[in-house]
Write an enzyme that holds these catalytic residues in place. Sequence first.
Site, PDB file in Angstrom:
ATOM      1  N   THR A  13      -5.776  -3.218  -0.839  1.00 30.52           N
ATOM      2  CA  THR A  13      -5.382  -3.197  -2.242  1.00 30.52           C
ATOM      3  C   THR A  13      -4.831  -1.823  -2.609  1.00 30.52           C
ATOM      4  O   THR A  13      -4.909  -0.875  -1.823  1.00 30.52           O
ATOM      5  CB  THR A  13      -6.578  -3.519  -3.151  1.00 30.52           C
ATOM      6  OG1 THR A  13      -7.658  -2.634  -2.838  1.00 30.52           O
ATOM      7  CG2 THR A  13      -7.031  -4.965  -2.964  1.00 30.52           C
ATOM      8  N   MET A  14      -4.278  -1.720  -3.805  1.00 32.18           N
ATOM      9  CA  MET A  14      -3.784  -0.437  -4.274  1.00 32.18           C
ATOM     10  C   MET A  14      -4.949   0.547  -4.378  1.00 32.18           C
ATOM     11  O   MET A  14      -6.056   0.172  -4.771  1.00 32.18           O
ATOM     12  CB  MET A  14      -3.101  -0.607  -5.633  1.00 32.18           C
ATOM     13  CG  MET A  14      -1.882  -1.504  -5.582  1.00 32.18           C
ATOM     14  SD  MET A  14      -1.049  -1.682  -7.169  1.00 32.18           S
ATOM     15  CE  MET A  14      -0.326  -0.049  -7.351  1.00 32.18           C
ATOM     16  N   GLU A  91       4.724   0.394   2.177  1.00 30.41           N
ATOM     17  CA  GLU A  91       5.045  -0.651   1.195  1.00 30.41           C
ATOM     18  C   GLU A  91       5.719  -1.859   1.855  1.00 30.41           C
ATOM     19  O   GLU A  91       6.721  -2.398   1.385  1.00 30.41           O
ATOM     20  CB  GLU A  91       5.944  -0.092   0.088  1.00 30.41           C
ATOM     21  CG  GLU A  91       5.390   1.120  -0.642  1.00 30.41           C
ATOM     22  CD  GLU A  91       4.234   0.795  -1.580  1.00 30.41           C
ATOM     23  OE1 GLU A  91       3.778  -0.367  -1.583  1.00 30.41           O
ATOM     24  OE2 GLU A  91       3.782   1.689  -2.294  1.00 30.41           O
ATOM     25  N   CYS A 150     -17.946  -2.603  -9.248  1.00 31.95           N
ATOM     26  CA  CYS A 150     -19.202  -3.363  -9.228  1.00 31.95           C
ATOM     27  C   CYS A 150     -19.878  -3.318  -7.866  1.00 31.95           C
ATOM     28  O   CYS A 150     -21.016  -3.762  -7.719  1.00 31.95           O
ATOM     29  CB  CYS A 150     -18.952  -4.813  -9.636  1.00 31.95           C
ATOM     30  SG  CYS A 150     -18.091  -5.770  -8.360  1.00 31.95           S
ATOM     31  N   CYS A 185     -12.429  -6.754  -7.455  1.00 30.68           N
ATOM     32  CA  CYS A 185     -12.907  -7.888  -6.675  1.00 30.68           C
ATOM     33  C   CYS A 185     -12.522  -9.166  -7.428  1.00 30.68           C
ATOM     34  O   CYS A 185     -12.130  -9.109  -8.595  1.00 30.68           O
ATOM     35  CB  CYS A 185     -14.424  -7.809  -6.484  1.00 30.68           C
ATOM     36  SG  CYS A 185     -15.372  -8.064  -8.003  1.00 30.68           S
TER      37      CYS A 185
END
Length: 205
Positions: A13-14, A91, A150, A185
């Site tokens: 993910t970023m 990318e 989280c 998430c």
Amino acid sequence: MTGFGKLYFRYGTMGSAKTAMLLTQAYNFEERGMQYICFKPIIDDRENDNVIRSRIGIERKCEWIYPDSDIYEMVKEINANGHKDWILIDEAQFLSPSQVDQLSRIVDDFGSNVVCYGLRTDFQSHVFPGSLRLFELADTIDEIKSTCSCGRKTIINARIDAQGNIVSDGAQVEIGGDDKYVSLCRHCWRSRRQETDSKNAIQFD
């Protein structure tokens, strides 16, 4: 052909330090005198110069890949002045499926190792076409993991507006950083989408 190469896809993910990993790999190759070259799709237009730059501030020059670029022919021409054993691409989700096919030909015909770093999915959790083709063709696939606030693993590149609300509609590609995206998430993404929907329902009630 000079040897047996591999096509690698390393996705996350970023904010998962994909670009930093690419630049660290490039630095290590340079220290060892290994022949390599970096590429990046021009669609990521946040930079005015042809550089790959990470969030921690390190950068390196690269070659642009345009939507109509034939990467196979680009590498063939570059190899005429000295074979590149390693090709690093940032990318990679912005590559077209046909350009990923070209990368597989580079591996098979030239014996180069091609390492692609990129996202798996867009802000709606749909796979990018270039990433899908990499999943289909790559010899080695590695997930670069990062953690949601989280504590769960991030899998969603959520798009947000100026107020931090989750954006559910729009074009698949919209270049931006922390001002437009947050990695979440699946559970937190669903919860925040529901919060945004509730706000919108109250606003237009």
